[in-house]
Design an enzyme around this catalytic site. Structure first.
Site, PDB file in Angstrom:
ATOM      1  N   ASP A  10       0.859  -1.187   0.000  1.00  0.00           N
ATOM      2  CA  ASP A  10       0.000   0.000   0.000  1.00  0.00           C
ATOM      3  C   ASP A  10       0.891   1.231   0.000  1.00  0.00           C
ATOM      4  OD1 ASP A  10      -2.666   1.292   0.235  1.00  0.00           O
ATOM      5  OD2 ASP A  10      -1.830   2.057   2.096  1.00  0.00           O
ATOM      6  N   SER A  11       0.334   2.331  -0.431  1.00  0.00           N
ATOM      7  CA  SER A  11       1.080   3.583  -0.412  1.00  0.00           C
ATOM      8  C   SER A  11       1.381   4.032   1.014  1.00  0.00           C
ATOM      9  CB  SER A  11       0.298   4.674  -1.143  1.00  0.00           C
ATOM     10  OG  SER A  11      -0.950   4.899  -0.502  1.00  0.00           O
ATOM     11  N   TYR A  42      -0.833   8.555  -2.498  1.00  0.00           N
ATOM     12  CA  TYR A  42      -0.747   8.431  -3.943  1.00  0.00           C
ATOM     13  C   TYR A  42      -1.915   9.097  -4.664  1.00  0.00           C
ATOM     14  CZ  TYR A  42       2.947   4.771  -4.034  1.00  0.00           C
ATOM     15  OH  TYR A  42       4.112   4.063  -3.946  1.00  0.00           O
ATOM     16  N   GLY A  43      -2.962   9.431  -3.952  1.00  0.00           N
ATOM     17  CA  GLY A  43      -4.241   9.778  -4.563  1.00  0.00           C
ATOM     18  C   GLY A  43      -4.213  10.877  -5.596  1.00  0.00           C
ATOM     19  N   CYS A  73      -4.285  -1.287  -2.307  1.00  0.00           N
ATOM     20  CA  CYS A  73      -4.364   0.163  -2.487  1.00  0.00           C
ATOM     21  C   CYS A  73      -5.206   0.403  -3.721  1.00  0.00           C
ATOM     22  CB  CYS A  73      -2.955   0.737  -2.667  1.00  0.00           C
ATOM     23  SG  CYS A  73      -2.893   2.497  -3.102  1.00  0.00           S
ATOM     24  N   ASN A  74      -6.303   1.127  -3.574  1.00  0.00           N
ATOM     25  CA  ASN A  74      -7.188   1.362  -4.713  1.00  0.00           C
ATOM     26  C   ASN A  74      -6.533   2.233  -5.774  1.00  0.00           C
ATOM     27  OD1 ASN A  74     -10.236   0.392  -4.378  1.00  0.00           O
ATOM     28  ND2 ASN A  74      -9.394   0.775  -2.358  1.00  0.00           N
ATOM     29  N   THR A  75      -5.778   3.249  -5.356  1.00  0.00           N
ATOM     30  CA  THR A  75      -5.133   4.123  -6.334  1.00  0.00           C
ATOM     31  C   THR A  75      -4.124   3.351  -7.157  1.00  0.00           C
ATOM     32  OG1 THR A  75      -5.443   6.026  -4.858  1.00  0.00           O
ATOM     33  CG2 THR A  75      -3.863   6.273  -6.641  1.00  0.00           C
ATOM     34  N   GLU A 158      -4.191   9.497   8.222  1.00  0.00           N
ATOM     35  CA  GLU A 158      -2.742   9.331   8.345  1.00  0.00           C
ATOM     36  C   GLU A 158      -2.182  10.187   9.486  1.00  0.00           C
ATOM     37  OE1 GLU A 158      -0.133   8.061   5.776  1.00  0.00           O
ATOM     38  OE2 GLU A 158      -1.638   6.641   5.088  1.00  0.00           O
ATOM     39  N   CYS A 192     -11.234   2.992  -0.698  1.00  0.00           N
ATOM     40  CA  CYS A 192      -9.891   3.319  -0.227  1.00  0.00           C
ATOM     41  C   CYS A 192      -9.694   2.537   1.059  1.00  0.00           C
ATOM     42  CB  CYS A 192      -9.724   4.810   0.029  1.00  0.00           C
ATOM     43  SG  CYS A 192      -8.131   5.251   0.774  1.00  0.00           S
ATOM     44  N   THR A 193      -8.561   1.872   1.165  1.00  0.00           N
ATOM     45  CA  THR A 193      -8.369   0.970   2.300  1.00  0.00           C
ATOM     46  C   THR A 193      -8.108   1.702   3.613  1.00  0.00           C
ATOM     47  OG1 THR A 193      -6.041   0.711   1.618  1.00  0.00           O
ATOM     48  CG2 THR A 193      -7.617  -0.972   0.896  1.00  0.00           C
ATOM     49  N   HIS A 194      -7.920   3.019   3.550  1.00  0.00           N
ATOM     50  CA  HIS A 194      -7.844   3.812   4.787  1.00  0.00           C
ATOM     51  C   HIS A 194      -9.224   3.977   5.441  1.00  0.00           C
ATOM     52  CE1 HIS A 194      -3.962   5.065   3.139  1.00  0.00           C
ATOM     53  NE2 HIS A 194      -3.687   5.679   4.267  1.00  0.00           N
TER      54      HIS A 194
END
Length: 274
Positions: A10-11, A42-43, A73-75, A158, A192-194
């Site tokens: 993931d980013s 990364y978005g 990571c979706n992005t 974050e 988004c995994t966040h």
């Protein structure tokens, strides 16, 4: 040959929500998690930049002994996965595989909507890629996809501000903007995994009849099915339940934030580029 690990990339920290689900579903395997925190998020990066960053990290995981890497990571899945699968793997890594999080979600999302109207909340990069409308249309042509970019959510998470009152403003704002697109939306995907860390607040502002869908369990179930169907890869994997964590950023900060995502403390190591 040494037995190998499953790589999870993931980013930043968000992929830990997917990693947690995968490790709970498939606890027997060894895993190496890599967060590119030094270059996160990364978005808002271009397709070319996300592709380059993702490829560098995937190749690093390959070198660490991961024949299979999950882009949690979706992005990265939206902007880099197709190029890696079509351009890089056939030429340089024909025995390696890289999987994303978008297709497994698209394959099942139609099961969660009665109105055939789905909301997708993600980063600008994921939304602008149109990956979800395209993929969902392959499997469920009658489903209408309404997208909403949520650029403030990843920075809030974050910076560990997601439980504070200040986060409510942006949660409420983006939900209103999404639901204003259609009164028929009855399923909202957190693309988004966040975002699962915001679920308690999201439930405050979403109507009760709307299904709120996170990706962790979906991706874990898809991976379990993939390994059953690909014994050549599965047979390479070690089954010692070892977990290793790496970050391109500050290790102490990573350990502190990762404990929020995983619910336990970890001892990450610095990513050393070869």
């Amino acid at each position: 040959m040494d037995k190998l690990s499953i790589g999870v990339f993931d980013s930043g920290f968000g992929g830990l929500t997917v990693f947690k689900s995968i490790a709970e579903k498939l606890p027997q395997y060894n895993y190496i998690y890599l967060g590119d925190n030094a270059r996160s998020p990364y978005g808002d990066h271009s397709f070319e930049t996300v592709y380059q960053y993702t490829l560098e990290c995937v190749e690093w995981l390959f070198a660490k002994g991961c024949p299979l890497v999950i882009l949690a990571c979706n992005t990265a899945s939206a902007k880099a996965l197709r190029n890696i699968q079509q351009l890089d793997l056939p030429k340089k890594y024909p025995n390696h595989r890289v999987l994303g999080v978008i297709r497994p979600t698209a394959e099942v999302i139609g099961e969660y909507t009665k109105s055939q109207n789905v909301g997708v909340m993600g980063t600008r990069g994921t939304v602008n890629s149109n990956s979800y409308p395209i993929e969902i249309n392959h499997f469920f042509p009658s489903v209408k996809v309404h997208q909403q970019a949520c650029p403030m959510w990843v920075p809030i998470i974050e910076n560990n501000e997601h439980e504070n009152d200040g986060a409510d403003y942006f949660v409420d704002q983006y939900i209103k903007e999404l639901l204003n697109q259609s009164a028929e939306i009855d399923c909202v995907l957190l693309a988004c995994t966040h975002y699962p860390l915001l679920i308690p607040k999201l439930k405050k502002y979403l109507p009760n009849h709307i299904n709120l869908l996170a990706q962790g369990d979906i991706v874990a179930n898809s991976l379990a099915d993939y390994l059953l169907r690909h014994p050549a890869i599965e047979n390479q994997l070690a089954k010692n339940s070892n977990h290793e964590f790496y970050t391109s950023g500050d290790v102490n900060a990573f350990n502190q934030h990762a404990s929020v995502f995983l619910g336990k403390s970890i001892g990450a190591k610095a990513m050393v580029k070869g």
